[in-house]
Design a protein around this motif. Structure first.
Motif, short mmCIF file in Angstrom:
data_model
loop_
_atom_site.label_atom_id
_atom_site.label_comp_id
_atom_site.label_asym_id
_atom_site.label_seq_id
_atom_site.Cartn_x
_atom_site.Cartn_y
_atom_site.Cartn_z
N GLY A 128 50.05 50.38 116.80
CA GLY A 128 49.59 51.21 117.90
C GLY A 128 50.76 51.65 118.76
O GLY A 128 51.75 50.93 118.90
N VAL A 129 50.64 52.83 119.34
CA VAL A 129 51.67 53.38 120.21
C VAL A 129 51.00 53.86 121.50
O VAL A 129 50.04 54.63 121.45
N SER A 130 51.49 53.37 122.64
CA SER A 130 50.91 53.83 123.91
C SER A 130 51.77 54.88 124.60
O SER A 130 51.40 55.37 125.67
N LYS A 131 52.88 55.23 124.00
CA LYS A 131 53.73 56.32 124.54
C LYS A 131 53.10 57.67 124.14
O LYS A 131 53.64 58.40 123.31
N TYR A 132 51.98 57.96 124.76
CA TYR A 132 51.19 59.11 124.32
C TYR A 132 51.87 60.45 124.58
O TYR A 132 51.60 61.43 123.88
N ARG A 133 52.73 60.52 125.58
CA ARG A 133 53.34 61.81 125.93
C ARG A 133 54.16 62.39 124.77
O ARG A 133 54.35 63.60 124.69
N GLU A 134 54.63 61.53 123.88
CA GLU A 134 55.41 62.02 122.73
C GLU A 134 54.55 62.88 121.80
O GLU A 134 55.09 63.63 120.98
N PHE A 135 53.23 62.79 121.94
CA PHE A 135 52.33 63.52 121.04
C PHE A 135 51.57 64.63 121.75
O PHE A 135 50.67 65.24 121.17
N MET A 136 51.94 64.91 123.01
CA MET A 136 51.25 65.94 123.79
C MET A 136 51.93 67.30 123.63
O MET A 136 53.14 67.40 123.44
N TYR A 137 51.11 68.35 123.72
CA TYR A 137 51.58 69.72 123.63
C TYR A 137 51.05 70.51 124.83
O TYR A 137 50.02 70.14 125.41
N PRO A 138 51.71 71.61 125.19
CA PRO A 138 51.13 72.48 126.23
C PRO A 138 49.80 73.05 125.74
O PRO A 138 49.70 73.49 124.59
N ALA A 139 48.80 73.02 126.58
CA ALA A 139 47.50 73.55 126.20
C ALA A 139 47.58 75.06 126.02
O ALA A 139 48.32 75.74 126.75
N PRO A 140 46.86 75.63 125.06
CA PRO A 140 46.89 77.08 124.85
C PRO A 140 46.26 77.82 126.04
O PRO A 140 45.52 77.25 126.83
N LYS A 141 46.55 79.10 126.12
CA LYS A 141 46.09 79.89 127.26
C LYS A 141 44.59 80.18 127.23
O LYS A 141 44.04 80.69 128.21
N ASP A 142 43.92 79.84 126.12
CA ASP A 142 42.48 80.05 126.10
C ASP A 142 41.73 78.95 126.87
O ASP A 142 40.50 78.98 126.95
N TYR A 143 42.47 77.99 127.45
CA TYR A 143 41.88 77.07 128.41
C TYR A 143 41.79 77.79 129.76
O TYR A 143 42.61 77.59 130.64
N GLU A 144 40.80 78.62 129.88
CA GLU A 144 40.65 79.45 131.07
C GLU A 144 39.70 78.80 132.08
O GLU A 144 38.81 78.03 131.70
#
Length: 277
Positions: A128-144
């Protein structure tokens, strides 16, 4: 072994006193222990199994399903914390190990954390890995703003509640906008308030505008139908309104105004009741 950490349907190659050996795609075999057989199986039958490694790091198959598969996130409780890592409850007989080197911060037994299931390629075992930020991406612009989305609430901070969206985007519900109980590990429908420049998403619990008041008004009507009277009014303490209804005083007054205008309720000095036909 491409089946490691995944749910696979594998044929039975042969039986032993310990269980059945299932055929892997690379030509190898994996043991399905006797306790996971019903006794009616025969060679060639297929079994849907999860493949991971046992306490001696040997591949093993089970018919149980963990709370997260390889490359998936889940909120897991730390069962035991040692000097070299933490053991997380992920729904299997063998706990999921999070090494100290893969912790975002020190863990405490009994607390819940967002964990991603990964392969440690040095040992070829799942960790298990709790360093979740390593797997995060900027959300696409369709998150309106106003869009509905499904989120996993995974951490409470002074700022608010952190939320995982689609296993890859990070959102936040601000603490001063939370007027109902939230649980770490809870999945629920949320609404986009704003997509920030850094690609993170500000979220809210209820939709904007008229629909928001309809949802709150519906909750008030449900209570009135059950109890007949609600001892809350425009002079009630905001904390009492929040405790009883899970909403702000401003939201409560807007809902009451909507219900009164629709002639659904009667407003009294000490509370509200259903309007009489």
């Amino acid at each position: 072994m491409k089946e490691l950490g995944l749910i696979s349907t594998l044929p039975i190659n042969r039986f032993t006193d310990f269980g059945a050996y299932l055929a892997l795609s690379d030509g190898g075999e994996v043991l399905l222990p006797q306790g996971y057989l019903n006794g009616d199986e025969k060679e060639g039958d297929e079994k849907e199994v999860f493949v991971y490694t046992d306490s001696e790091d040997r591949p093993v198959a089970v018919t149980d399903r963990p709370k997260a598969l390889l490359d998936e996130f889940a909120v897991l409780e730390a069962k035991e914390v040692t000097s070299f890592g933490a053991f997380m409850d992920w729904g299997l007989l063998k706990d999921l190990f999070v090494p100290n080197s893969e912790m975002a911060k020190p863990m405490t037994a009994g607390q819940k954390y967002l964990i991603r299931v990964c392969v440690d390629y040095r040992t070829n075992r799942l960790i298990g890995v709790s360093k979740y930020r390593e797997f995060m991406y900027p959300a696409p612009k369709d998150y309106e703003p106003g869009n509905a989305c499904e989120g996993l609430i995974f951490e409470k901070t002074e700022l608010g509640y952190k939320v995982l969206l689609e296993d890859r985007y990070e959102g936040l519900i601000y603490a001063n906008e939370v007027f109902q109980p939230l649980e770490i590990g809870e999945k629920r429908t949320l609404y986009v308030k704003k997509r920030r420049d850094d690609g993170k998403i500000d979220l809210q619990l209820l939709p904007k505008g008229r629909e928001k008041y309809e949802e709150g008004a519906e909750k008030i009507l449900e209570i009135l139908n059950e109890k007949g009277f609600l001892p809350l009014h425009d002079k009630s303490d905001p904390e009492e309104i929040k405790r009883v209804l899970g909403m702000s005083k401003k939201h409560f007054k807007q809902c009451v105004g909507q219900l009164y205008k629709a002639r659904e309720i009667t407003i009294q000095e000490n509370g509200i009741s259903l309007a009489q036909d």
